[in-house]
Design a protein around this motif. Structure first.
Motif, short mmCIF file in Angstrom:
data_model
loop_
_atom_site.label_atom_id
_atom_site.label_comp_id
_atom_site.label_asym_id
_atom_site.label_seq_id
_atom_site.Cartn_x
_atom_site.Cartn_y
_atom_site.Cartn_z
N ASN A 266 0.84 -1.20 0.00
CA ASN A 266 0.00 0.00 0.00
C ASN A 266 0.87 1.24 0.00
O ASN A 266 1.87 1.32 0.72
CB ASN A 266 -0.92 0.04 1.22
CG ASN A 266 -1.79 1.29 1.24
OD1 ASN A 266 -2.50 1.58 0.29
ND2 ASN A 266 -1.72 2.04 2.32
N SER A 268 -0.38 5.33 -0.12
CA SER A 268 -1.50 6.25 -0.25
C SER A 268 -1.20 7.51 0.55
O SER A 268 -0.27 7.56 1.35
CB SER A 268 -2.80 5.61 0.24
OG SER A 268 -2.69 5.23 1.60
N HIS A 272 -7.14 12.72 1.32
CA HIS A 272 -7.47 12.50 -0.08
C HIS A 272 -7.12 13.69 -0.95
O HIS A 272 -6.82 13.52 -2.14
CB HIS A 272 -8.97 12.20 -0.21
CG HIS A 272 -9.34 10.85 0.32
ND1 HIS A 272 -10.61 10.35 0.30
CD2 HIS A 272 -8.59 9.89 0.89
CE1 HIS A 272 -10.63 9.15 0.83
NE2 HIS A 272 -9.42 8.85 1.20
N LEU A 357 2.52 6.07 -6.98
CA LEU A 357 1.28 6.78 -6.71
C LEU A 357 1.30 8.09 -7.48
O LEU A 357 2.24 8.87 -7.37
CB LEU A 357 1.14 7.06 -5.20
CG LEU A 357 -0.08 7.84 -4.75
CD1 LEU A 357 -1.36 7.08 -5.01
CD2 LEU A 357 0.05 8.20 -3.27
N ARG A 606 -10.27 11.45 -3.83
CA ARG A 606 -8.87 11.82 -4.04
C ARG A 606 -8.64 12.32 -5.45
O ARG A 606 -9.09 11.71 -6.42
CB ARG A 606 -7.95 10.62 -3.76
CG ARG A 606 -6.47 10.97 -3.87
CD ARG A 606 -5.59 9.84 -3.40
NE ARG A 606 -5.62 8.70 -4.28
CZ ARG A 606 -4.88 8.60 -5.39
NH1 ARG A 606 -4.10 9.60 -5.76
NH2 ARG A 606 -4.94 7.54 -6.14
N ALA A 609 -7.26 9.89 -8.49
CA ALA A 609 -7.37 8.49 -8.06
C ALA A 609 -7.41 7.54 -9.24
O ALA A 609 -6.91 6.41 -9.16
CB ALA A 609 -8.62 8.32 -7.20
N THR A 612 -4.05 5.80 -10.82
CA THR A 612 -3.31 4.72 -10.17
C THR A 612 -4.19 3.48 -10.18
O THR A 612 -5.27 3.48 -9.59
CB THR A 612 -2.93 5.09 -8.72
OG1 THR A 612 -2.18 6.31 -8.72
CG2 THR A 612 -2.10 3.99 -8.08
#
Length: 752
Positions: A266, A268, A272, A357, A606, A609, A612
């Motif tokens: 992960n 992130s 957001h 990301l 976000r 988004a 990704t």
């Protein structure tokens, strides 16, 4: 020897059906005997000559009757044997009959965990390819074979059973290890469907499964010594289908006892919305998919190709994850697209050692405040006055850029300029306004509905509708007063007059989410955060939509105070009370501003988004981001984006992306980027022992073979493996016997 053991040696897959059919064979015999006793002999002089003639033909008539009886009994016996699936477990005899060529379906795991190999040994995938190629080359000519890849979103290899062995062998040789996540249950389901399509054909039905028995394939994200979650349940159900079909199952275990993997699962942002010149906090998760504890795991973080910084995971137990919250020392200084890359040292499965990301930073968050009570001067403030002051306390240097309008001005605005719309104390929107709001939210906007004295709950419910088809995540009821004082309820009134009515406070108990988490943590630390001391006199009862809505904070009486729901790419938030001080004093409390910021940052979708994705997914971008065309990726790969319609809106999409890496437009916007990462569900490579696999799947331990030299089955009567199933031929023979009996009976009747 017991009777059941004696009966079991008869070569039928379902012998009891044969026993029932054999018992039915007595029916024509009984009818024959009854017909024989049905006639009463009465002497009659005129018939003497006829009896004399019958005596001369008695032998011929007796032969006819016995022949008809034999044909009738044979037809019933053949029909019973066909239904019971008479099977000869002899390869030579079956080959002479031409029935021992059956159907074989190979479930081949081509997901990225199969790329593991210990030093000096071939990978599990390379070993499986060698086994499968040799097996196909050794098949007899009449055998049908299908090869099904067991990986998420994998392209079909040879999904339908075919006798073209050369074609299947060529496809197997051309197959390369994918970067997809494992999906054994889906592959076995596909195998069962292939066998069902050929249920009427004779021969054995076999299923091979080639995998390396990693936790990711068998247990999914389960950790420790559990029995697994949905992945394990789906796998048991899929294997159960094969067992019900009496298919022979052989499990080729190509794993290694010490196999393991470290995966970066992960990457992130903590919030957001990414703002320029504001601190950027990243959340990084590393999974230890190895059988030993890992300490001091280095994690390298890089932004836009600049010099990386390094952080360390101090300790990660086997099968567990470690999480880092990293605040970058330098904030993003320019709006637009930025690429963040995190990586760990490469191991024997390098595909999940790097994650990327794509962020889309903005200067401010434009918010449209639709005010249903604009106010009349200093004595009467607008219903959005407190909201506007909280969102932009200093106009020159604020995170939000609010604009206040009346509902009558709404139709003239371009909603694409705003990230969020707040309806404060407004009447129910008309049809055109409701349609515009649905489009705005579905394309990634945030809608916030805050009631007031002008709000009619029933009209608002009707205009916006309930999720999942409508916008509202909760049904709005008629306004209600705070109830009488109950145990633990805040009772301080809005005014200091004696005898003021009871009020409601806020409660974070039972509502664990990123909005209330900082307040709950502060309360546990002994600090007062102000939510419990809020005084609310009037509110709208909310009934959240089951399975769709999320209650972020509640009143002290348990009623929802703020409810969130996701719609399309956006979100909708409904408040139960006002954003000014007409129903509550929340807006005048110090906790109002941090709560409002937490709510916006959590509810806002976000930025970027859609830029990704995981391997195997399709790109789904708004057509305003970039024109259709070719994007260049790693290792000279190309990705073509084209216009399409999805969910009743225009999008820019592509075929499933099959390789990880960073993709950029070949021409045009050079800064625009698309990050493709490995699916984190395949990171746990810990080996699952054969005994546990057998218990998990409900099969015998002997059906699982570790690193076999060749693919083969053991003959078992329950499965019909290596047997010659004559069921279809016996059914044809039974029909032929019935037809022959009818013809012979007709001939004998005409002859007499």
């Amino acid at each position: 020897m017991p009777l059941t053991h004696c009966l079991a040696i008869i070569p039928f897959i379902t012998p009891w059906l044969f026993y029932a059919g054999a018992a039915a064979m007595s029916i024509p015999i009984i009818i024959h005997l009854l017909n024989k006793r049905r006639f009463k002999v009465v002497p009659w002089a005129a018939m003497s000559f006829l009896f004399a003639a019958m005596r001369r033909n008695a032998r011929r008539l007796r032969f006819q009757r016995w022949l008809l009886l034999l044909l009738r009994c044979l037809a019933l016996l053949l029909l019973a044997a066909a239904i019971a699936r008479f099977t000869i477990y002899n390869k030579v005899f079956g080959g002479l009959l031409g029935q021992n060529q059956g159907v074989t379906v190979v479930v081949w795991d081509v997901s990225y965990p199969m790329g593991y190999h210990p030093p000096g040994q071939p990978s599990s995938f390379a070993e499986s390819k060698k086994l499968l190629t040799g097996f196909i080359n050794s098949l007899p000519g009449g055998e049908r074979i299908a090869v099904v890849p067991a990986a998420l979103d994998a392209a079909p290899l040879a999904p339908r059973p075919t006798r073209d062995h050369a074609m299947v062998a060529r496809l197997v040789r051309q197959q390369k290890l994918t970067e997809l996540a494992p999906d054994l249950a889906g592959g076995i389901d596909h195998a069962a469907a292939s066998l069902k399509r050929l249920a009427g054909h004779g021969g054995a039905r076999r299923v091979f499964v080639l995998t390396n028995d990693a936790t990711a394939q068998l247990l999914g994200t389960a950790v420790g010594g559990g029995t697994g979650g949905p992945v394990a349940a789906s796998l048991r159900q899929a294997v159960g289908q094969l067992k019900q079909m009496h298919a022979a199952i052989s499990w080729a275990d190509l794993g290694w006892r010490q196999q393991g993997n470290m995966g970066l699962t992960n990457l992130s942002v903590a919030r957001h919305v990414v703002l320029v010149r504001q601190p950027l906090t990243l959340r990084i998760t590393v999974t230890n998919g190895s059988p030993v504890t890992q300490v001091q795991v280095p994690v390298s973080i890089q932004v836009d190709g600049q010099a990386p910084q390094k952080q360390f995971m101090h300790r990660i137990a086997p099968g567990r994850t470690g999480t880092l919250l990293v605040s970058l020392p330098q904030p993003l200084r320019t709006p637009g697209v930025h690429v963040v890359t995190a990586s760990i040292p490469h191991d024997l499965v390098p595909v999940d050692d790097t994650r990327r990301l794509v962020l889309q930073a903005v200067k401010r968050i434009p918010v449209l405040l639709v005010d249903g009570a604009m106010g009349g001067g200093r004595e009467q403030l607008a219903s959005t006055a407190w909201l506007r002051a909280a969102l932009a306390p200093v106009k020159a240097n604020s995170l939000f850029a609010p604009r206040v309008i009346s509902p009558f001005q709404f139709g003239d605005l371009n909603l694409k300029r705003y990230r969020a719309i707040v309806l404060s104390n407004t009447v129910a929107p008309g049809a055109a306004m409701a349609a515009a709001l649905r489009k705005f939210v579905s394309q990634g906007g945030l809608l916030m509905v805050i009631p007031g004295s002008h709000t009619a709950s029933s009209a608002m419910n009707h205009a916006l509708g309930l999720m999942p088809k409508g916008l509202l995540p909760a049904l709005m009821g008629p306004p209600a007063q705070a109830p009488a004082r109950a145990a633990g309820m805040a009772t301080a009134p809005l005014t200091k007059k004696p005898g003021a009515p009871a009020t409601l406070g806020f409660s974070t108990a039972g509502n664990v989410n990123p909005v209330t988490a900082p307040f709950a943590a502060a309360q546990r630390g002994g600090r007062r955060v102000g939510l419990s001391r809020v005084h609310t006199l009037r509110y709208i009862p909310l009934k959240p939509v089951s399975g769709v809505a999320q209650t972020l904070v509640s009143f002290s009486n348990g009623r929802p105070a703020v409810v969130l729901g996701r719609y399309g790419r956006g979100a909708v938030v409904v408040w139960a009370t006002t954003a000014d001080t007409s129903w509550t004093d929340f807006a005048a409390r110090p906790s109002f501003l941090p709560f409002l910021y937490q709510l916006f940052f959590y509810a806002l979708p976000r930025n970027g988004a859609a830029l990704t994705v995981h391997v195997g997914q399709r790109v789904m971008l708004p057509p305003t981001i970039a024109p259709p065309g070719v994007w260049a990726g790693p290792r000279q790969r190309r990705l073509r984006l084209f216009d399409a319609v999805a969910h009743q809106r225009s999008v820019l999409t592509s075929a499933p992306v099959m390789k990880t890496g960073l993709y950029r437009p070949a021409t045009g916007a050079a800064r625009l980027a698309l990050a493709v990462n490995a699916d984190p569900s395949g990171a746990d490579l810990r080996y699952v022992p054969r005994t546990r696999v057998a218990a998990l799947l409900g099969i015998r331990r002997g059906q699982i073979r570790r690193h076999p030299k060749a693919l083969a089955f053991a003959a078992t009567k329950t499965s019909g493996a290596d047997g010659s199933n004559l069921g279809r031929d016996l059914l044809l023979a039974a029909l032929l016997a019935l037809a022959l009996e009818a013809i012979v009976a007709r001939f004998f009747s005409a002859y007499r």
